[in-house]
Design a protein around this motif. Structure first.
Motif, PDB file in Angstrom:
ATOM      1  N   ASP A   1      31.000  65.608  57.458  1.00  0.00           N
ATOM      2  CA  ASP A   1      29.770  66.039  57.171  1.00  0.00           C
ATOM      3  C   ASP A   1      30.482  67.806  56.347  1.00  0.00           C
ATOM      4  OD1 ASP A   1      27.371  68.269  57.671  1.00  0.00           O
ATOM      5  OD2 ASP A   1      28.520  69.071  58.692  1.00  0.00           O
TER       6      ASP A   1
ATOM      7  N   ASP B   1      30.877  65.745  53.275  1.00  0.00           N
ATOM      8  CA  ASP B   1      29.645  65.143  51.998  1.00  0.00           C
ATOM      9  C   ASP B   1      28.067  66.001  53.060  1.00  0.00           C
ATOM     10  OD1 ASP B   1      27.616  63.948  51.067  1.00  0.00           O
ATOM     11  OD2 ASP B   1      27.188  62.426  52.558  1.00  0.00           O
ATOM     12  N   PRO B   2      28.063  66.828  53.150  1.00  0.00           N
ATOM     13  CA  PRO B   2      26.960  68.100  52.795  1.00  0.00           C
ATOM     14  C   PRO B   2      25.895  67.499  53.136  1.00  0.00           C
ATOM     15  CG  PRO B   2      28.233  68.950  51.514  1.00  0.00           C
ATOM     16  CD  PRO B   2      29.172  67.658  51.846  1.00  0.00           C
ATOM     17  N   ASP B   3      25.680  66.900  51.807  1.00  0.00           N
ATOM     18  CA  ASP B   3      23.837  66.988  51.226  1.00  0.00           C
ATOM     19  C   ASP B   3      23.455  64.834  51.460  1.00  0.00           C
ATOM     20  OD1 ASP B   3      23.411  69.017  50.219  1.00  0.00           O
ATOM     21  OD2 ASP B   3      24.352  68.639  48.611  1.00  0.00           O
ATOM     22  N   ASP B   4      24.191  64.681  52.619  1.00  0.00           N
ATOM     23  CA  ASP B   4      23.946  63.598  52.998  1.00  0.00           C
ATOM     24  C   ASP B   4      24.016  62.416  51.737  1.00  0.00           C
ATOM     25  OD1 ASP B   4      23.756  60.964  54.633  1.00  0.00           O
ATOM     26  OD2 ASP B   4      22.034  61.681  55.573  1.00  0.00           O
ATOM     27  N   ASP B   5      24.737  62.178  50.781  1.00  0.00           N
ATOM     28  CA  ASP B   5      24.298  61.023  49.784  1.00  0.00           C
ATOM     29  C   ASP B   5      25.356  60.095  49.552  1.00  0.00           C
ATOM     30  OD1 ASP B   5      23.257  63.349  48.217  1.00  0.00           O
ATOM     31  OD2 ASP B   5      24.281  64.479  47.284  1.00  0.00           O
TER      32      ASP B   5
ATOM     33  N   THR C   1      25.174  59.570  57.230  1.00  0.00           N
ATOM     34  CA  THR C   1      24.487  58.669  58.094  1.00  0.00           C
ATOM     35  C   THR C   1      25.326  57.198  58.224  1.00  0.00           C
ATOM     36  OG1 THR C   1      22.465  59.868  56.745  1.00  0.00           O
ATOM     37  CG2 THR C   1      22.046  57.794  57.802  1.00  0.00           C
TER      38      THR C   1
ATOM     39  N   ARG D   1      24.243  53.925  47.700  1.00  0.00           N
ATOM     40  CA  ARG D   1      24.812  55.091  48.411  1.00  0.00           C
ATOM     41  C   ARG D   1      26.029  54.127  48.238  1.00  0.00           C
ATOM     42  NH1 ARG D   1      22.656  58.873  52.307  1.00  0.00           N
ATOM     43  NH2 ARG D   1      24.127  58.239  53.472  1.00  0.00           N
TER      44      ARG D   1
ATOM     45  N   PRO E   1      26.230  65.291  42.732  1.00  0.00           N
ATOM     46  CA  PRO E   1      25.143  65.051  43.855  1.00  0.00           C
ATOM     47  C   PRO E   1      23.609  64.830  43.282  1.00  0.00           C
ATOM     48  CG  PRO E   1      26.095  67.336  43.453  1.00  0.00           C
ATOM     49  CD  PRO E   1      26.226  66.584  42.788  1.00  0.00           C
ATOM     50  N   ASP E   2      22.811  63.692  44.709  1.00  0.00           N
ATOM     51  CA  ASP E   2      21.732  63.203  44.930  1.00  0.00           C
ATOM     52  C   ASP E   2      20.753  64.576  44.120  1.00  0.00           C
ATOM     53  OD1 ASP E   2      20.498  60.965  44.761  1.00  0.00           O
ATOM     54  OD2 ASP E   2      19.720  61.702  46.797  1.00  0.00           O
ATOM     55  N   SER E   3      20.834  65.838  45.374  1.00  0.00           N
ATOM     56  CA  SER E   3      19.345  66.954  44.946  1.00  0.00           C
ATOM     57  C   SER E   3      20.017  67.447  43.200  1.00  0.00           C
ATOM     58  CB  SER E   3      19.839  67.950  45.949  1.00  0.00           C
ATOM     59  OG  SER E   3      21.350  68.644  45.359  1.00  0.00           O
ATOM     60  N   ARG E   4      20.743  67.362  42.787  1.00  0.00           N
ATOM     61  CA  ARG E   4      20.607  67.502  41.655  1.00  0.00           C
ATOM     62  C   ARG E   4      21.068  66.405  39.588  1.00  0.00           C
ATOM     63  NH1 ARG E   4      26.211  69.793  40.454  1.00  0.00           N
ATOM     64  NH2 ARG E   4      25.910  69.532  38.443  1.00  0.00           N
TER      65      ARG E   4
END
Length: 676
Positions: free
Chosen positions: A115, A118-122, A126, A241, A256-259
């Protein structure tokens, strides 16, 4: 602990040999003092062997190229039954992130570390959460990392030996070619974007093999965005991934995947690897994916695309995919097309790959005047500095007309876009592979002057004087492959004969026939030094073929080479073969040109049917033949002179070394009797 079980592929990796070598070991060691260990398991038809027994056999016999096989066994020992590519690579990435071994950590501690990394689970949380037997797997990963001397090598070993999405991509050679091109293009773009270096985008993660190679010499501020779209399939998301895990372990900063989605629509530098198409719908799907990528690309952006040659450059496409590809060519953004050799994708070793370089369309150039740099390297790319020169060529291919004229290209040459759009053949048909077959960049007048200069320097009178046909540019070289000429019945290919022990080192006479084999082709001066008895050939080899005057005898190993048999009635010793010009091909094909074209191939270029051959104007052949004969006679005389010089040198040195001769000046008195 139970011993690891190794497949034959894993044994080959442990011993550092090719996979077929293990099969040879098994068969040839039967009945010997050290037979190969028997398989202990056959899971789904795949034989597995005890790792301890295999290591003991390697040490006892001295086989293989790895003297540390026992120490490296930690990479294979105690593999948990539930170990998968996802779980193993996730823990390798986690170990690289925490900087310490994972064995001894509880499940909660392992998840806390995942965690934090990889806090954003990129890329790994998982996969780590899904691990059941975490203690066994952590212990195995620690052993794999130790045996591999680091997380980076352990990650690549895990990807190469495990099955699953994204684990079977490009070969190391293909990845090296792609990485060299990406680095060259990236360096070019950095000059144009000095304030903000372009972000490198891998749209799906399928280009991880290339990016891992490129990371070895990447700039410190390089970034890679790996885009897993929301609508992607489960396999595509898993591939993305896994690619993130690989790149992070290799020290590449991954957005990061979010960006990353912010950079998906207008990337400046895109790397795209297309998969193998499955039937006609697959061709359409792959080209539609490429079309979508080009549409997303920034107007000034660049893309490096690697995919099957059947998608990117081969001819005879069905109507729908052909329309998509033609539409891409019309945009003017496709700046280079290169066909690559076979064997660059391990899962499809007989498949040819190709690559496109896409950039900004040339400004101020009409469609009718546009060009695309093309090259057909499908028969080999092993010449010295080939990767560097190819990547340099493709980086300069992105330039304008003035830049193209100023650069000396080694492999690619300009082809008018209108010609590619009008042709139903391969987009690289007639490209020259960067060999001496390349058109000489001189005007017809310059060529005529150069021929006159060389003939004068050699004191060689030419039966016909060269005159330029035009004042500006020479026409493109007309090329066709050996296979195409055979299919058109311009050439016949005749096999050689395996004569065995009847070949003798003696000159041919009334009862003997000359032999032409590999030795003669590589050293034409030896022609006529070996022969066979005519009666024995007729009795023991009734199907043997004899040469005719003008036949071209060629070989592929140890390097492509050929010679012309002027006399005929010789026996060709296999693996040498004969190319015979037929009546249909006599108007355009010249034996001397065939010999030169075959000799220009790279040492690894053994696919002789794909060798390109030059043709000449049928109206010029009657004048060309006596000129070539004059050159050949001059060459034979020069070789004879060289042989006499060699004989003079050997005789002189031998006489002086044995005190049988002494050297004096011409005007010195003769030596007295008894003078040594």
């Amino acid at each position: 602990m139970s011993s690891a079980l190794l497949s034959m592929s894993q044994i080959a990796q442990l011993a550092r040999v090719e996979r077929p070598v293990v099969t040879v070991w098994r068969t040839r060691s039967e009945g010997s003092a050290f037979p190969f260990p028997a398989p202990v398991d056959a899971d789904g038809g795949t034989m597995r062997f005890s790792a301890d027994d295999v290591v003991q056999w390697l040490e006892s016999t001295g086989r293989g190229n790895n003297r540390s096989a026992s120490a490296d066994l930690g990479a294979h020992r105690d593999v948990p039954a539930q170990a998968s590519a996802d779980s193993v690579t996730a823990l390798i990435a986690l170990r690289a992130a925490v900087g310490r071994p994972l064995a001894g950590l509880s499940r909660d501690a392992l998840l806390d570390a995942a965690d934090a990394a990889d806090p954003d689970d990129d890329f790994l949380f998982t996969e780590t959460e899904a691990i059941s037997a975490h203690a066994d797997l952590a212990r195995y990963v620690d052993g794999l990392v130790d045996a591999s001397f680091g997380e980076s090598a352990a990650m690549e070993r895990a990807v190469a030996t495990r099955e699953g999405p994204g684990t079977k991509g490009l070969s190391p050679a293909a990845a090296a070619i792609g990485a060299a091109i990406v680095r060259a293009v990236s360096s070019r773009l950095r000059v144009d974007h000095a304030d903000s270096p372009p972000l490198l985008v891998d749209q799906s993660g399928a280009a991880a093999d290339i990016l891992v190679r490129a990371a070895a010499v990447a700039e410190a501020d390089d970034q890679v965005a790996l885009i897993g779209h929301a609508g992607s399939t489960t396999e595509q998301l898993a591939t993305a991934r896994l690619a993130r895990r690989r790149l992070r372990v290799h020290g590449v900063h991954v957005v990061p995947d979010s960006r990353a989605a912010l950079h998906a629509d207008r990337p400046e530098l895109l790397v795209l690897v297309l998969g193998a198409p499955r039937g006609r719908p697959g061709l359409t799907d792959q080209l539609a994916l490429l079309d979508d990528a080009v549409m997303r690309l920034s107007p000034t952006g660049t893309a490096v695309v690697v995919g099957p040659a059947s998608v990117l450059c081969d001819g005879a496409l069905p109507r729908e995919p052909d329309g998509i590809r033609a539409g891409l060519l019309r945009t003017g953004r496709v700046r280079a097309i290169v066909r690559l050799p076979r064997g660059l994708r391990p899962t499809a070793p007989r498949q040819h790959l190709a690559l496109w370089v896409i950039g900004a369309a040339p400004t101020g150039v009409e469609l009718a005047d546009r060009w695309i740099m093309t090259a057909d390297l499908s028969t080999g790319l092993t010449q010295p500095a080939a990767e560097a020169d190819l990547s340099n060529d493709l980086a300069f291919a992105l330039g304008g007309l003035a830049e193209l004229r100023a650069h000396a290209f080694r492999f690619v040459r300009p082809t008018p876009t209108r010609r590619l759009l009008a042709s139903t053949e391969s987009l690289v048909a007639g490209s020259d592979n960067g060999s001496p077959l390349r058109p000489i960049r001189r005007t017809p007048a310059e060529l005529a002057v150069r021929v006159e200069e060389l003939a004068g320097a050699l004191d060689l009178p030419l039966p016909h004087r060269p005159v330029p046909r035009s004042a500006d540019r020479a026409a493109p070289v007309r090329l066709s492959t050996v296979g195409e000429r055979i299919a058109a019945r311009h050439l016949r290919r005749l096999p050689g004969t395996r004569l065995g022990s009847i070949v003798e080192a003696r000159a041919a006479d009334s009862g003997r026939m000359p032999v032409i084999g590999t030795d003669e082709v590589l050293d034409a001066s030896r022609l006529g030094t070996r022969s066979v008895d005519r009666l024995r050939v007729a009795a023991e080899f009734p199907s043997a073929r004899f040469t005719e005057p003008g036949d071209v005898v060629f070989i592929t190993s140890p390097r492509p080479a050929a010679l012309i048999d002027r006399e005929g009635f010789a026996v060709v010793l296999a693996p040498a073969r004969v190319l015979r010009i037929t009546g249909e091909g006599d108007a355009e094909l010249v034996p001397e040109a065939l010999v030169a074209d075959i000799g220009a191939r790279a040492a690894s270029d053994i696919e002789w049917r794909a060798w390109p051959l030059r043709s000449v104007d049928a109206r010029q052949k009657p004048a060309l033949t006596p000129v070539l004969h004059a050159i050949e006679a001059e060459r034979a005389e020069a070789q004879q002179r060289l042989a006499r010089l060699d004989d003079l040198e050997r005789t002189l040195v031998d006489g002086l070394a044995r005190d049988a001769l002494q050297l004096i000046t011409p005007d010195a008195p003769p030596p007295t009797r008894g003078t040594p």
